[in-house]
Scaffold this motif. Structure first.
Motif, PDB file in Angstrom:
ATOM      1  N   ASP B  68       0.647  -1.217   0.059  1.00 62.44           N
ATOM      2  CA  ASP B  68       0.056   0.139  -0.025  1.00 62.44           C
ATOM      3  C   ASP B  68       0.811   1.318   0.079  1.00 62.44           C
ATOM      4  O   ASP B  68       0.520   2.360  -0.760  1.00 62.44           O
ATOM      5  N   HIS B  69       1.989   1.424   0.749  1.00 62.68           N
ATOM      6  CA  HIS B  69       2.710   2.655   0.790  1.00 62.68           C
ATOM      7  C   HIS B  69       3.211   3.065  -0.405  1.00 62.68           C
ATOM      8  O   HIS B  69       3.216   4.129  -0.884  1.00 62.68           O
ATOM      9  N   TYR B  70       4.034   2.056  -1.177  1.00 61.30           N
ATOM     10  CA  TYR B  70       4.912   2.405  -2.293  1.00 61.30           C
ATOM     11  C   TYR B  70       3.968   1.407  -3.570  1.00 61.30           C
ATOM     12  O   TYR B  70       4.631   0.528  -3.990  1.00 61.30           O
ATOM     13  N   GLY B 104      -5.392  -1.880  -1.454  1.00 65.05           N
ATOM     14  CA  GLY B 104      -5.503  -0.637  -1.059  1.00 65.05           C
ATOM     15  C   GLY B 104      -4.753  -0.294   0.296  1.00 65.05           C
ATOM     16  O   GLY B 104      -4.175  -1.387   0.658  1.00 65.05           O
ATOM     17  N   ILE B 105      -4.981   0.571   0.987  1.00 65.83           N
ATOM     18  CA  ILE B 105      -4.444   1.024   2.223  1.00 65.83           C
ATOM     19  C   ILE B 105      -4.909  -0.156   3.344  1.00 65.83           C
ATOM     20  O   ILE B 105      -6.058  -0.223   3.681  1.00 65.83           O
ATOM     21  N   SER B 106      -3.924  -0.991   4.062  1.00 59.04           N
ATOM     22  CA  SER B 106      -4.523  -1.918   4.900  1.00 59.04           C
ATOM     23  C   SER B 106      -5.502  -1.632   5.849  1.00 59.04           C
ATOM     24  O   SER B 106      -6.133  -2.416   6.063  1.00 59.04           O
ATOM     25  N   HIS B 107      -5.626  -0.416   6.315  1.00 61.42           N
ATOM     26  CA  HIS B 107      -6.445  -0.097   7.276  1.00 61.42           C
ATOM     27  C   HIS B 107      -7.798   0.073   6.767  1.00 61.42           C
ATOM     28  O   HIS B 107      -8.629   0.410   7.356  1.00 61.42           O
ATOM     29  N   VAL B 108      -7.992   0.351   5.528  1.00 65.60           N
ATOM     30  CA  VAL B 108      -9.184   0.536   4.951  1.00 65.60           C
ATOM     31  C   VAL B 108      -9.488  -0.898   4.132  1.00 65.60           C
ATOM     32  O   VAL B 108     -10.671  -1.241   4.418  1.00 65.60           O
ATOM     33  N   THR B 125       1.940  -3.954  10.980  1.00 69.70           N
ATOM     34  CA  THR B 125       3.459  -3.416  11.121  1.00 69.70           C
ATOM     35  C   THR B 125       3.167  -1.843  10.952  1.00 69.70           C
ATOM     36  O   THR B 125       4.088  -0.932  10.915  1.00 69.70           O
ATOM     37  N   ASP B 126       1.878  -1.414  10.618  1.00 75.12           N
ATOM     38  CA  ASP B 126       1.782  -0.083  10.492  1.00 75.12           C
ATOM     39  C   ASP B 126       1.203   0.701  11.583  1.00 75.12           C
ATOM     40  O   ASP B 126       0.249   0.249  12.172  1.00 75.12           O
ATOM     41  N   SER B 127       1.387   2.056  11.932  1.00 76.51           N
ATOM     42  CA  SER B 127       1.030   2.562  13.124  1.00 76.51           C
ATOM     43  C   SER B 127      -0.222   3.221  13.431  1.00 76.51           C
ATOM     44  O   SER B 127      -0.782   3.519  14.280  1.00 76.51           O
ATOM     45  N   HIS B 128      -1.132   2.923  12.096  1.00 74.64           N
ATOM     46  CA  HIS B 128      -2.408   3.449  12.059  1.00 74.64           C
ATOM     47  C   HIS B 128      -3.431   2.364  12.277  1.00 74.64           C
ATOM     48  O   HIS B 128      -4.665   2.824  12.241  1.00 74.64           O
ATOM     49  N   THR B 129      -2.994   1.376  12.979  1.00 76.38           N
ATOM     50  CA  THR B 129      -3.914   0.154  13.083  1.00 76.38           C
ATOM     51  C   THR B 129      -4.975   0.387  14.111  1.00 76.38           C
ATOM     52  O   THR B 129      -5.838  -0.151  14.113  1.00 76.38           O
ATOM     53  N   GLY B 300      -6.351  12.154   0.690  1.00 74.60           N
ATOM     54  CA  GLY B 300      -6.049  10.652   0.679  1.00 74.60           C
ATOM     55  C   GLY B 300      -5.887  10.141   2.191  1.00 74.60           C
ATOM     56  O   GLY B 300      -6.120  10.909   3.047  1.00 74.60           O
ATOM     57  N   SER B 301      -5.219   9.112   2.151  1.00 74.17           N
ATOM     58  CA  SER B 301      -4.886   8.334   3.406  1.00 74.17           C
ATOM     59  C   SER B 301      -5.995   7.396   3.912  1.00 74.17           C
ATOM     60  O   SER B 301      -7.112   7.301   3.590  1.00 74.17           O
ATOM     61  N   CYS B 302      -5.324   6.715   4.866  1.00 75.87           N
ATOM     62  CA  CYS B 302      -6.397   5.809   5.731  1.00 75.87           C
ATOM     63  C   CYS B 302      -7.347   6.233   6.483  1.00 75.87           C
ATOM     64  O   CYS B 302      -8.327   6.032   6.840  1.00 75.87           O
ATOM     65  N   ALA B 303      -6.998   7.733   6.810  1.00 75.87           N
ATOM     66  CA  ALA B 303      -7.965   8.505   7.604  1.00 75.87           C
ATOM     67  C   ALA B 303      -9.141   9.128   6.919  1.00 75.87           C
ATOM     68  O   ALA B 303     -10.194   9.258   7.169  1.00 75.87           O
ATOM     69  N   THR B 361      -2.941   4.176  -2.812  1.00 75.93           N
ATOM     70  CA  THR B 361      -1.679   4.132  -2.153  1.00 75.93           C
ATOM     71  C   THR B 361      -1.662   5.111  -1.185  1.00 75.93           C
ATOM     72  O   THR B 361      -2.525   5.873  -1.087  1.00 75.93           O
ATOM     73  N   CYS B 362      -0.613   4.933  -0.406  1.00 82.34           N
ATOM     74  CA  CYS B 362      -0.477   6.052   0.819  1.00 82.34           C
ATOM     75  C   CYS B 362       0.247   6.868   0.142  1.00 82.34           C
ATOM     76  O   CYS B 362      -0.243   8.119   0.644  1.00 82.34           O
ATOM     77  N   GLY B 363       1.034   6.789  -0.910  1.00 80.45           N
ATOM     78  CA  GLY B 363       1.658   7.994  -1.666  1.00 80.45           C
ATOM     79  C   GLY B 363       2.072   9.171  -0.913  1.00 80.45           C
ATOM     80  O   GLY B 363       3.019   9.109  -0.204  1.00 80.45           O
ATOM     81  N   CYS B 365       1.045  10.819   1.533  1.00 78.10           N
ATOM     82  CA  CYS B 365       0.798  10.968   2.930  1.00 78.10           C
ATOM     83  C   CYS B 365       2.079  10.872   3.797  1.00 78.10           C
ATOM     84  O   CYS B 365       2.571  11.621   4.687  1.00 78.10           O
ATOM     85  N   LEU B 366       3.111   9.851   3.235  1.00 74.58           N
ATOM     86  CA  LEU B 366       4.268   9.631   3.625  1.00 74.58           C
ATOM     87  C   LEU B 366       5.425  10.331   2.779  1.00 74.58           C
ATOM     88  O   LEU B 366       6.631   9.976   3.182  1.00 74.58           O
ATOM     89  N   GLY B 367       4.959  11.290   2.176  1.00 74.00           N
ATOM     90  CA  GLY B 367       6.218  11.688   1.036  1.00 74.00           C
ATOM     91  C   GLY B 367       6.883  10.827   0.390  1.00 74.00           C
ATOM     92  O   GLY B 367       7.981  10.958   0.041  1.00 74.00           O
ATOM     93  N   THR B 383      -4.545  13.981   5.011  1.00 77.56           N
ATOM     94  CA  THR B 383      -3.997  12.892   5.481  1.00 77.56           C
ATOM     95  C   THR B 383      -3.740  12.927   6.974  1.00 77.56           C
ATOM     96  O   THR B 383      -4.203  13.844   7.826  1.00 77.56           O
ATOM     97  N   THR B 384      -2.941  12.167   7.549  1.00 78.64           N
ATOM     98  CA  THR B 384      -2.824  12.031   9.015  1.00 78.64           C
ATOM     99  C   THR B 384      -1.758  12.745   9.800  1.00 78.64           C
ATOM    100  O   THR B 384      -1.932  13.115  10.989  1.00 78.64           O
ATOM    101  N   ARG B 385      -0.710  13.028   9.110  1.00 72.44           N
ATOM    102  CA  ARG B 385       0.499  13.678   9.928  1.00 72.44           C
ATOM    103  C   ARG B 385       0.853  14.777   9.177  1.00 72.44           C
ATOM    104  O   ARG B 385       0.968  15.118   8.078  1.00 72.44           O
ATOM    105  N   GLY B 389       8.708  17.997   7.334  1.00 73.30           N
ATOM    106  CA  GLY B 389       9.426  16.824   6.459  1.00 73.30           C
ATOM    107  C   GLY B 389       8.622  15.687   6.286  1.00 73.30           C
ATOM    108  O   GLY B 389       9.014  14.649   5.333  1.00 73.30           O
ATOM    109  N   ARG B 390       7.411  15.417   6.542  1.00 75.27           N
ATOM    110  CA  ARG B 390       6.700  14.206   6.540  1.00 75.27           C
ATOM    111  C   ARG B 390       6.216  13.930   5.061  1.00 75.27           C
ATOM    112  O   ARG B 390       6.322  12.941   4.522  1.00 75.27           O
ATOM    113  N   MET B 391       5.971  15.020   4.157  1.00 73.98           N
ATOM    114  CA  MET B 391       5.342  14.819   2.982  1.00 73.98           C
ATOM    115  C   MET B 391       6.383  15.214   1.913  1.00 73.98           C
ATOM    116  O   MET B 391       6.077  15.008   0.613  1.00 73.98           O
TER     117      MET B 391
HETATM  118  S1  SF4 Z   1      -0.905   7.144   7.668  1.00 72.66           S
HETATM  119 FE1  SF4 Z   1      -0.315   7.363   5.622  1.00 72.66          FE
HETATM  120  S2  SF4 Z   1       1.215   6.338   5.065  1.00 72.66           S
HETATM  121 FE2  SF4 Z   1       0.514   5.545   7.190  1.00 72.66          FE
HETATM  122  S3  SF4 Z   1      -1.059   3.929   6.533  1.00 72.66           S
HETATM  123 FE3  SF4 Z   1      -2.364   5.842   6.453  1.00 72.66          FE
HETATM  124  S4  SF4 Z   1      -2.083   6.447   4.542  1.00 72.66           S
HETATM  125 FE4  SF4 Z   1      -0.552   5.114   4.730  1.00 72.66          FE
END
Ligand code: SF4
Lengths: 167, 421
Positions: B68-70, B104-108, B125-129, B300-303, B361-363, B365-367, B383-385, B389-391
Motif C-alpha cells: 500500500d505505501h509504495y 488498497g491501504i491496509s487500514h481500509v 506493522t503500520d502505526s495507524h492500526t 487521501g490516506s487511511c484517515a 496508495t499511501c503515496g 501521505c508519507l512523502g 492525511t494523518t500527519r 518533512g513528513r510529505m
Molecule cells: S498514515 Fe499515511 S502512510 Fe500511514 S497507513 Fe495511513 S495513508 Fe498510509
C-alpha cells in the motif's frame, strides 16, 4: 543490567519518529541512516552525538510511525532514552531494539544539556553527576529488561532458531 | 473484592489472554493471542525482515500481506526490495496477499475484507492500526521486529491502560466532518500516551463507518493505545451486507470503569485545521487563522481517502475549477473505493476541476511518491500527519484538515472551510 553513565541531550515535547528517522532513511545504506536523525528540527546534532550519550525528552516522546526510529537512535550511539511520557509504540520499538526507554515524570528538571547522569537499573535511581540531584523511577517489567539485555527481539528470535534464510 | 467491571477494551484483552485470568485491569500486562497479523510493503524496507524472515508463520490463514505505501514501486531500490518480499507469499502459503492493483491501504482494506471483526484483536506493522477501533476491534501498530515475533508465535503482550470515555453527542453540522470532531477532541484531551479511548453517546448513530474510521485512525495522533467504538446497528449492517456474520462483539460491563468521561457536542463543531509541524496543542478553527495561500492540496490516506471523503470532494468541486495557483492530488484509499467513486461519477467530476486522481496508495501521505512536496510549498492535506518533512521537503508547511475543507481550499487557493464565505 549495569549502570549507564552518559552525557545528556535535551529535547522538548512531541519529538516524533519522522524526525528521528526521516523518509529518506528508508532507502539509504544502513550505516548512513543515523546521521539523518533530527536533521529537520536540529541540523548538525547527529554529528555531535558520541557513543554512550543519553536523550532526555519531554512529553509524548516518539509519537508517530512504526518505523525503526528507536533503532536509528541506538545506531547513532544513544544508550538510553528518558522522557516525561513516551508513545506506547515507540517504547515497544525501543525495547525490541535493545534500547532502554524510561518514562519518568519530572525528569526534565534534573539535567541541563551536557550534564552527565548515572542510571542505576538495580536500584531504579538516576543521579545527576554535577548537581548530585536524584530521581527514582519505576523499573521496566522484568520481561522487557530481558529483551533489552538480550540485545532486542530479533536476537532472541535468531537464538531460538525462528528466523530462516533470506528472501 | 467485588467483581471487576471491564470496559470494551479490557473485555477484548481479557478474551484474548493466553493465561486464564479472572479479569484484566489498568496496570496489568496481558499476553494475548492475536487473531490476525497484517504486514505491509514497508516491511521490505526494514533492515532485518528480508534477510532474516521468520521460518514459518504460526498460521498462514491469519496473515495478510498488503502492498500500500509504495504502490506501484516509485524507484529501483524499492522495486527490488518488494520483489524479494513477494517471495514470502509462496514460502509461507499466504492467501490474503494484495499486490499492485488489487487492494488498497491496509487500514481500509481490512474493513472491506472482513479482517476487522467486532471483538477481535489485530496486529499490523503500520502505526495507524488503531483504525480498527471503528469496527469494535482492537488493533495496535507495531514495529516490524515485533510483528516478526507475532508471525512466529501468534502472541504478543499489551499493557492495560486507563480508558477515557468520550461521549459523542448530536449530529455534526452539514459542512463539518468527522475529522473536525477528531481535531476538536484532540484540542481538548491533548496527548494521552498509554491511555485508551472508548466512544459512546447518542451521536454515534449519525456517523457512518467511514466517519468513525476517520476518528479512530486519527487517535494514533494523540498517542492513544486503543480507541474503540461500540458495535451498533450501523456496524451490524455493514458486516451483514458483506456476509461477515461470524463474530462476537465486545460490550462494556454494566458499571465498567473509566478514568474520566467527557462529552463532545458534535453539533457545535466548526471546520478545524491543524497548523504545521504538530497536531497536539496546534489546532484552530479555520475561521480564526486568517489568509493562508495554498500551493498543494491533498486528499487521501487511511484517515480520509474513503468514499465519504471522495464524495465530499466531488460535491465541493462539482462543475468548478480549482485555483490556478494550486495543485490538487486526490488518492482514493482502496481499489473498491476508486471503483465506486468512478461508478458514481466522482472521479470525472474531480478530474474536470483540474485535480489529479492517482491510484490507491499511501503515496503523498508519507512523502513517498504521487505528490511529494517541495520546500516552500504550503500544503493542505486530509492525511494523518503534519510532522516537519513528513510529505517531502522539511521546508514545506503542512496544514491538516477534512477532505471537504481541503477541496474548498483548493478551489479558493487559500485555506477555507466554508464554500460560500
Ligand atoms: S498514515 Fe499515511 S502512510 Fe500511514 S497507513 Fe495511513 S495513508 Fe498510509
Amino acid at each position: 543490567m549495569n549502570n549507564i553513565n552518559g552525557r545528556v541531550w535535551i529535547f522538548g515535547d512531541d519529538i516524533n519518529t519522522d524526525l528521528m528517522y526521516p523518509q529518506i532513511c528508508y532507502t539509504l545504506p544502513q550505516e548512513e541512516k543515523p546521521y539523518h536523525a533530527m536533521e529537520a528540527n536540529r541540523p548538525g546534532w547527529a554529528g555531535m552525538v558520541r557513543k554512550g550519550d543519553i536523550i532526555i525528552g519531554g512529553r509524548n516522546f516518539g509519537t508517530g510511525s512504526s518505523r525503526p526510529a528507536a533503532d536509528n537512535l541506538k545506531n547513532l550511539g544513544i544508550v538510553c532514552v528518558i522522557a516525561e511520557s513516551i508513545n506506547g509504540l515507540f517504547l515497544r520499538n525501543a525495547v525490541n531494539s535493545g534500547l532502554p526507554a524510561l518514562e519518568i515524570h519530572g525528569i526534565s528538571g534534573i539535567a541541563r544539556e551536557g550534564d552527565t547522569i548515572v542510571i542505576d537499573f538495580v536500584n531504579s535511581i538516576i543521579k545527576n553527576a554535577r548537581t548530585e540531584e536524584m530521581i527514582n523511577f519505576k523499573p521496566l517489567p522484568a520481561f522487557l529488561m530481558e529483551i533489552i539485555e538480550n540485545g532486542g527481539i530479533i536476537n532472541i528470535l535468531k537464538n531460538k532458531g525462528m528466523l530462516g534464510k533470506p528472501l | 473484592m467485588d467483581v471487576v467491571k471491564m470496559n470494551i477494551i479490557e473485555n477484548i484483552l481479557f478474551n484474548h489472554s493466553v493465561e486464564p485470568v479472572k479479569y484484566v485491569s489498568p496496570g496489568d500486562i496481558v499476553t494475548v493471542n492475536v487473531d490476525r497479523v497484517i504486514m505491509v510493503d514497508m516491511a521490505a524496507l526494514h533492515p532485518e525482515f528480508l534477510d532474516n524472515p521468520p521460518v514459518k508463520p504460526f498460521d498462514p490463514e491469519k496473515i495478510s500481506l498488503v502492498f500500500d505505501h509504495y504502490v506501484p514501486a516509485p524507484n529501483i531500490e524499492i522495486a527490488n526490495r518488494v520483489n524479494r518480499l513477494r517471495k514470502v507469499v509462496d514460502r509461507w502459503g499466504i492467501k490474503d496477499f494484495y499486490d499492485v492493483g488489487r487492494g488498497g491501504i491496509s487500514h481500509v482494506l481490512g474493513g472491506e475484507k472482513g479482517w476487522f471483526r467486532p471483538g477481535s484483536l489485530i496486529a499490523n506493522t503500520d502505526s495507524h492500526t488503531i483504525a480498527t477501533g471503528a469496527f469494535n476491534t482492537l488493533g495496535r501498530g507495531l514495529g516490524t521486529p515485533e510483528v516478526m515475533n507475532i508471525i512466529a508465535t501468534g502472541k504478543t503482550w499489551f499493557p492495560v491502560g486507563e480508558t477515557l470515555k468520550i461521549n459523542l453527542e448530536n449530529r455534526i453540522k452539514p459542512h463539518t466532518s468527522a475529522k473536525d470532531v477528531f481535531f476538536y477532541m484532540a484540542s481538548k484531551i491533548g496527548d494521552i500516551p498509554n491511555k485508551n479511548i472508548e466512544f459512546s453517546g447518542n451521536g454515534i448513530e449519525y456517523l457512518n463507518i467511514d466517519q468513525r474510521s476517520s476518528i479512530s485512525t486519527m487517535c494514533a495522533e494523540v498517542s492513544a493505545e486503543f480507541a474503540v467504538f461500540p458495535e451498533d446497528k450501523i456496524l451490524k449492517q455493514y458486516m451483514n451486507e458483506r456476509g461477515y456474520m461470524d463474530y462476537h462483539a465486545a460490550v462494556p460491563d454494566t458499571n465498567a470503569e473509566y478514568i474520566d468521561e467527557m462529552s463532545i457536542d458534535m453539533g457545535k463543531i466548526e471546520p478545524m485545521v491543524a497548523m504545521p509541524d504538530r497536531i497536539i496543542g496546534n489546532i484552530k478553527p479555520i475561521s480564526e487563522i486568517g489568509r493562508v495561500e495554498i500551493d498543494v492540496a491533498v486528499v487521501g490516506s487511511c484517515a480520509n481517502g474513503r468514499l465519504s471523503d471522495i464524495r465530499d470532494v466531488a460535491e465541493v468541486l462539482n462543475g468548478r475549477k480549482i485555483s490556478d495557483r494550486t495543485r490538487f492530488v486526490v488518492t482514493p484509499a482502496s481499489k473498491a473505493i476508486y471503483e465506486e467513486a468512478s461508478r458514481l461519477g466522482y472521479i470525472s467530476t474531480i478530474m474536470e476541476a483540474n485535480a489529479m486522481v492517482t491510484n490507491p496508495t499511501c503515496g503523498a501521505c508519507l512523502g513517498g511518491h504521487m505528490g511529494v512536496v517541495g520546500n516552500g510549498d504550503n500544503v493542505i492535506s486530509s492525511t494523518t500527519r503534519n510532522f516537519k518533512g513528513r510529505m517531502g521537503g522539511s521546508g514545506a508547511k503542512i496544514y491538516l484538515a477534512s477532505a471537504r475543507s481541503v477541496a474548498i481550499s483548493a478551489l479558493k487557493g487559500h485555506i477555507a472551510g466554508d464554500l460560500n464565505e
